[in-house]
Design an enzyme around this catalytic site. Structure first.
Site, PDB file in Angstrom:
ATOM      1  N   LYS A 281      55.213  77.063  54.489  1.00  9.75           N
ATOM      2  CA  LYS A 281      53.933  76.708  55.091  1.00  9.75           C
ATOM      3  C   LYS A 281      53.350  75.499  54.361  1.00  9.75           C
ATOM      4  O   LYS A 281      53.484  75.382  53.142  1.00  9.75           O
ATOM      5  CB  LYS A 281      52.949  77.875  54.980  1.00  9.75           C
ATOM      6  CG  LYS A 281      53.306  79.105  55.782  1.00  9.75           C
ATOM      7  CD  LYS A 281      52.263  80.192  55.581  1.00  9.75           C
ATOM      8  CE  LYS A 281      52.643  81.474  56.303  1.00  9.75           C
ATOM      9  NZ  LYS A 281      52.542  81.352  57.766  1.00  9.75           N
ATOM     10  N   ARG A 355      58.237  89.505  62.783  1.00 11.07           N
ATOM     11  CA  ARG A 355      58.965  90.165  63.863  1.00 11.07           C
ATOM     12  C   ARG A 355      60.285  90.755  63.379  1.00 11.07           C
ATOM     13  O   ARG A 355      60.804  91.709  63.971  1.00 11.07           O
ATOM     14  CB  ARG A 355      59.174  89.187  65.021  1.00 11.07           C
ATOM     15  CG  ARG A 355      60.033  87.984  64.721  1.00 11.07           C
ATOM     16  CD  ARG A 355      59.835  86.844  65.702  1.00 11.07           C
ATOM     17  NE  ARG A 355      58.516  86.221  65.540  1.00 11.07           N
ATOM     18  CZ  ARG A 355      58.056  85.248  66.313  1.00 11.07           C
ATOM     19  NH1 ARG A 355      58.810  84.768  67.298  1.00 11.07           N
ATOM     20  NH2 ARG A 355      56.858  84.741  66.113  1.00 11.07           N
TER      21      ARG A 355
END
Length: 507
Positions: A281, A355
């Site tokens: 990030k 996920r």
């Protein structure tokens, strides 16, 4: 911890630091809300005019303080805005009461006791006011000073809330207060976990907290460590945690009731810190990533709440815990993971890690054939772009179940919105190398994530996905009963789902 009591005492004679009253926004100025009659009488029926002179309008969240009238044992009257006055004959909305109580409790930081004389017509109102006050009084101070004496601004949270007009001997009122205490205590524990710095809350530490709570409340707990995950073939959880020195965990919490006929499974994303992994990030996007375990915190709180309330429903919570870090051992973009279900996933972006851990936990939950599964996760920035910072999205493989979750959320005051699972977006996750990729089309990314998760739900099982990426962590100022920082989003919705299921009103 703030205490909550019911009181039949009259406002003038009650010893407290403040009397909290409600003021609504009427057509011709502020209107004193029911519950404050004794206070208004002490002002010779001119309290509304006094408040208006002081600038009060009755707008939601507005606070006006004034000296208590002569003869009152409390020195302060605190008027809190309830928003628009209800139409003739209508009661005040439970969420309006909840928010007003939260604002008042936060405004009384440092006080020992406050008497809440807000509109209270039944046990449900008592529960709403109590819940709002207990949530609004929350503060996280463990890392300030020595962690004991240094409270918010040097002051401890409001110590006691007395609900005037309550009926201490009425079983419905007592049950409402007990419910408010149980749910808010667990929700506030979830907030504590979310706010805890990641150097003190890695997967092992989170699992230890869950084990302690499970022992206290008669919940069966099982913790799969790295060796157990490797033996079981949990490739998603292991792949996400591979780059961290702190190994992943899968925690299973099982609450059972002898009279239960239904079984719910709640699955929570628990990334105790998300750097993005190799797909790192950028600066400005990683400072609050301790909150990426908010889904697991919500599931943990909901299961313990169900146990404390003794709900006649079996509830299993699955906490998929990992830390997503870059290192020489981290999963790389282009790697293929074999999941617990046996499917293979090409990892195109290591920052789409939630996920992956959820997929393994969903498949594990499916093996028990529950009546329904709900997963909760801070899953996608796309959902924040779609719905903002205060609303979570709900997707499901069953429209009626999705509607039930949205209705439950509305009932407890958690903003939500039903979202679709468009079939045409599934093709974007086709992989030339594996069964599926963990990324698809950029537009509609929150929906793509939901479609990915659906691939790992057992056949014939009702399932819903709740993306709390927006409301899980409040980076702005506090509002209503919501503090800055971890919010405990989705806890109350999950508890309400469990209550509805136990009552036979859901499925």
């Amino acid at each position: 911890m703030t205490a909550l009591t019911l009181s039949t005492a009259a406002a003038p004679g009650l010893r407290a630091d403040a009397i909290v009253i409600g003021v609504a926004k009427g057509g011709k100025g502020p209107v004193v809300a029911p519950g404050a009659e004794a206070v208004d009488k002490a002002y010779d029926g001119r309290l509304a005019g006094v408040l208006e002179t002081l600038g009060a309008s009755g707008a939601e969240g507005e606070i006006t303080k004034l000296p208590a009238p002569a003869g009152f044992k409390a020195p302060l009257v605190l008027a809190v805005g309830l928003g628009a006055e209800p139409a003739d004959g209508d009661a005040y909305d439970a969420e309006a009461l909840r928010r007003a109580a939260g604002v008042a409790a936060r405004s009384l930081t440092g006080a020992k006791k406050a008497a809440f004389a807000l509109p209270l017509t039944d046990a449900a109102d008592a529960g709403a006011i109590g819940e709002g006050a207990l949530l609004g009084a929350y503060s996280f101070d463990a890392y300030k000073g020595n962690g004991k004496d240094a409270k918010a601004g040097g002051k401890a949270p409001l110590a006691e809330v007395a609900l005037l007009g309550g009926k201490p001997r009425d079983k419905d009122y007592k049950a409402a207060v007990e419910r408010a205490l149980a749910v808010t205590e667990e929700l506030n524990r979830a907030r504590d976990l979310i706010n805890t710095p990641p150097n003190d809350l890695d997967p092992e530490a989170f699992a230890a907290v869950a084990q302690t709570a499970a022992k206290e409340h008669g919940i069966k707990v099982e913790v799969l460590d790295v060796k157990a995950l490797e033996k079981g073939g949990y490739g998603g959880i292991l792949g996400v945690g591979a780059g961290s020195a702190a190994g992943p965990r899968l925690v299973k919490l099982s609450y059972t009731h002898a009279a239960a006929t239904k079984h719910l499974a709640f699955v929570g994303k628990g990334i105790t810190y998300d750097s993005g992994g190799i797909s790192l990030k950028p600066a400005g996007h990683n400072e609050t990533m301790k909150c990426d375990m908010s889904g697991a915190a919500a599931v943990f709180a909901a299961v313990v709440s169900a146990a404390r309330l003794g709900l006649e429903v079996n509830v299993t919570g699955w906490l998929a815990l990992a830390e997503n870090m870059p290192s020489g051992s981290a999963t790389r973009p282009g790697d293929v993971l074999r999941m617990y279900s046996g499917k293979t996933v090409e990892v195109l972006n290591t920052d789409a890690e939630g996920r992956l851990v959820l997929a393994d936990a969903l498949w594990a939950a499916s093996a028990e054939k529950p009546d329904a599964i709900v997963d909760v996760a801070t899953l996608t920035g796309a959902m924040v772009l779609a719905l903002g910072n205060r609303t979570f999205g709900v997707m499901a493989n069953d429209d009626a179940f999705r509607a039930a979750i949205v209705d439950a959320a509305e009932e407890v005051g958690e903003p939500s919105w039903p979202m679709p699972l468009p079939e045409h977006l599934r093709k974007g996750m086709d992989s030339p190398t594996a069964d599926i990729a963990n990324m698809g089309e950029r537009m509609g990314g929150g929906l793509v994530a939901g479609l990915f998760l659906r691939e790992f739900v057992g056949e014939g099982i009702t399932w819903a996905h709740v993306d709390i990426a927006g409301p899980a962590f409040n980076e702005g100022g506090p509002f209503g009963y919501t503090p800055k920082g971890g919010t405990g989003s989705a806890v109350r919705t999950l508890v309400r789902l469990a209550e509805l299921t136990a009552a036979g009103d859901l499925g």
